[in-house]
Design a protein around this motif. Structure first.
Motif, PDB file in Angstrom:
ATOM      1  N   LYS A   1     -16.880  -7.611  11.656  1.00  0.00           N
ATOM      2  CA  LYS A   1     -17.129  -8.135  10.086  1.00  0.00           C
ATOM      3  C   LYS A   1     -16.342  -6.913   9.352  1.00  0.00           C
ATOM      4  N   HIS A   2     -15.446  -6.366   9.379  1.00  0.00           N
ATOM      5  CA  HIS A   2     -14.877  -5.062   8.750  1.00  0.00           C
ATOM      6  C   HIS A   2     -13.839  -5.489   7.767  1.00  0.00           C
ATOM      7  N   TYR A   3     -13.844  -5.116   6.460  1.00  0.00           N
ATOM      8  CA  TYR A   3     -12.849  -5.309   5.635  1.00  0.00           C
ATOM      9  C   TYR A   3     -12.359  -4.174   4.895  1.00  0.00           C
ATOM     10  N   GLU A   4     -10.913  -4.304   4.518  1.00  0.00           N
ATOM     11  CA  GLU A   4     -10.239  -3.422   3.932  1.00  0.00           C
ATOM     12  C   GLU A   4     -10.002  -3.685   2.526  1.00  0.00           C
ATOM     13  N   PRO A   5      -9.600  -2.775   1.728  1.00  0.00           N
ATOM     14  CA  PRO A   5      -9.196  -3.362   0.264  1.00  0.00           C
ATOM     15  C   PRO A   5      -7.917  -3.565   0.206  1.00  0.00           C
ATOM     16  N   PRO A   6      -7.683  -4.491  -0.779  1.00  0.00           N
ATOM     17  CA  PRO A   6      -6.168  -5.026  -0.848  1.00  0.00           C
ATOM     18  C   PRO A   6      -5.158  -3.637  -0.821  1.00  0.00           C
ATOM     19  N   SER A   7      -3.935  -4.111  -0.751  1.00  0.00           N
ATOM     20  CA  SER A   7      -3.136  -2.826  -0.537  1.00  0.00           C
ATOM     21  C   SER A   7      -2.674  -2.450  -2.352  1.00  0.00           C
ATOM     22  N   THR A   8      -2.689  -3.318  -3.359  1.00  0.00           N
ATOM     23  CA  THR A   8      -2.696  -3.220  -4.593  1.00  0.00           C
ATOM     24  C   THR A   8      -3.401  -3.943  -5.196  1.00  0.00           C
ATOM     25  N   CYS A   9      -3.828  -3.569  -6.504  1.00  0.00           N
ATOM     26  CA  CYS A   9      -4.789  -4.574  -7.422  1.00  0.00           C
ATOM     27  C   CYS A   9      -3.810  -5.632  -8.178  1.00  0.00           C
ATOM     28  N   GLY A  10      -4.370  -6.626  -7.820  1.00  0.00           N
ATOM     29  CA  GLY A  10      -3.616  -7.930  -8.597  1.00  0.00           C
ATOM     30  C   GLY A  10      -3.161  -7.770 -10.182  1.00  0.00           C
ATOM     31  N   ALA A  11      -4.205  -6.945 -10.743  1.00  0.00           N
ATOM     32  CA  ALA A  11      -4.187  -6.714 -12.264  1.00  0.00           C
ATOM     33  C   ALA A  11      -3.115  -5.599 -12.674  1.00  0.00           C
ATOM     34  N   CYS A  12      -3.319  -4.747 -12.114  1.00  0.00           N
ATOM     35  CA  CYS A  12      -2.504  -3.352 -12.358  1.00  0.00           C
ATOM     36  C   CYS A  12      -1.655  -2.794 -11.703  1.00  0.00           C
ATOM     37  N   GLU A  13      -1.767  -3.166 -10.301  1.00  0.00           N
ATOM     38  CA  GLU A  13      -0.874  -2.771  -9.231  1.00  0.00           C
ATOM     39  C   GLU A  13      -0.825  -1.482  -8.585  1.00  0.00           C
ATOM     40  N   ARG A  14      -2.209  -1.150  -8.996  1.00  0.00           N
ATOM     41  CA  ARG A  14      -2.645   0.493  -8.378  1.00  0.00           C
ATOM     42  C   ARG A  14      -3.372   0.338  -6.907  1.00  0.00           C
ATOM     43  N   ASP A  15      -3.596   1.370  -6.350  1.00  0.00           N
ATOM     44  CA  ASP A  15      -4.235   1.228  -5.137  1.00  0.00           C
ATOM     45  C   ASP A  15      -5.280   2.090  -4.976  1.00  0.00           C
ATOM     46  N   ASP A  16      -6.083   2.287  -6.170  1.00  0.00           N
ATOM     47  CA  ASP A  16      -7.382   3.232  -6.064  1.00  0.00           C
ATOM     48  C   ASP A  16      -8.462   2.347  -6.175  1.00  0.00           C
ATOM     49  N   PHE A  17      -9.129   2.096  -5.015  1.00  0.00           N
ATOM     50  CA  PHE A  17     -10.261   1.200  -4.701  1.00  0.00           C
ATOM     51  C   PHE A  17     -11.442   2.000  -4.193  1.00  0.00           C
ATOM     52  N   VAL A  18     -12.474   1.726  -4.455  1.00  0.00           N
ATOM     53  CA  VAL A  18     -13.820   2.044  -4.028  1.00  0.00           C
ATOM     54  C   VAL A  18     -14.735   0.735  -3.855  1.00  0.00           C
ATOM     55  N   THR A  19     -15.521   0.622  -2.783  1.00  0.00           N
ATOM     56  CA  THR A  19     -16.377  -0.409  -2.387  1.00  0.00           C
ATOM     57  C   THR A  19     -17.378  -0.724  -3.730  1.00  0.00           C
ATOM     58  N   PHE A  20     -17.499  -1.863  -3.614  1.00  0.00           N
ATOM     59  CA  PHE A  20     -18.440  -2.488  -4.996  1.00  0.00           C
ATOM     60  C   PHE A  20     -20.010  -1.884  -4.946  1.00  0.00           C
ATOM     61  N   THR A  21     -20.503  -1.366  -3.867  1.00  0.00           N
ATOM     62  CA  THR A  21     -21.737  -0.918  -3.923  1.00  0.00           C
ATOM     63  C   THR A  21     -21.759   0.897  -4.203  1.00  0.00           C
TER      64      THR A  21
END
Length: 64
Positions: free
Chosen positions: A33-53
């Motif tokens: 059950k391992h998940y990765e962030p999307p490759s780019t943001c659907g809204a701004c097309e950036r790739d800077d993600f952190v987990t929700f927690t």
């Protein structure tokens, strides 16, 4: 009555526009059950993600 999902995907927050996205299942992960962030943001097309927690900590560091 409709069924409920047994698995909830991990959520990620874009640190540019703060949109929340569902994680994508990792193809080559030893954990089932391992998940990765999307490759780019659907809204701004950036790739800077952190987990929700971890979002509140990352946001606090940026506003200091």
């Amino acid at each position: 009555m409709a069924g409920t999902p047994t698995e909830v995907p991990e959520r990620f927050v874009c640190m540019n526009c703060y949109v929340v996205s569902s994680g994508l299942p990792a193809e080559r992960s030893p954990e089932p059950k391992h998940y990765e962030p999307p490759s780019t943001c659907g809204a701004c097309e950036r790739d800077d993600f952190v987990t929700f927690t971890e979002f509140h900590r990352a946001y606090d560091r940026r506003t200091e």
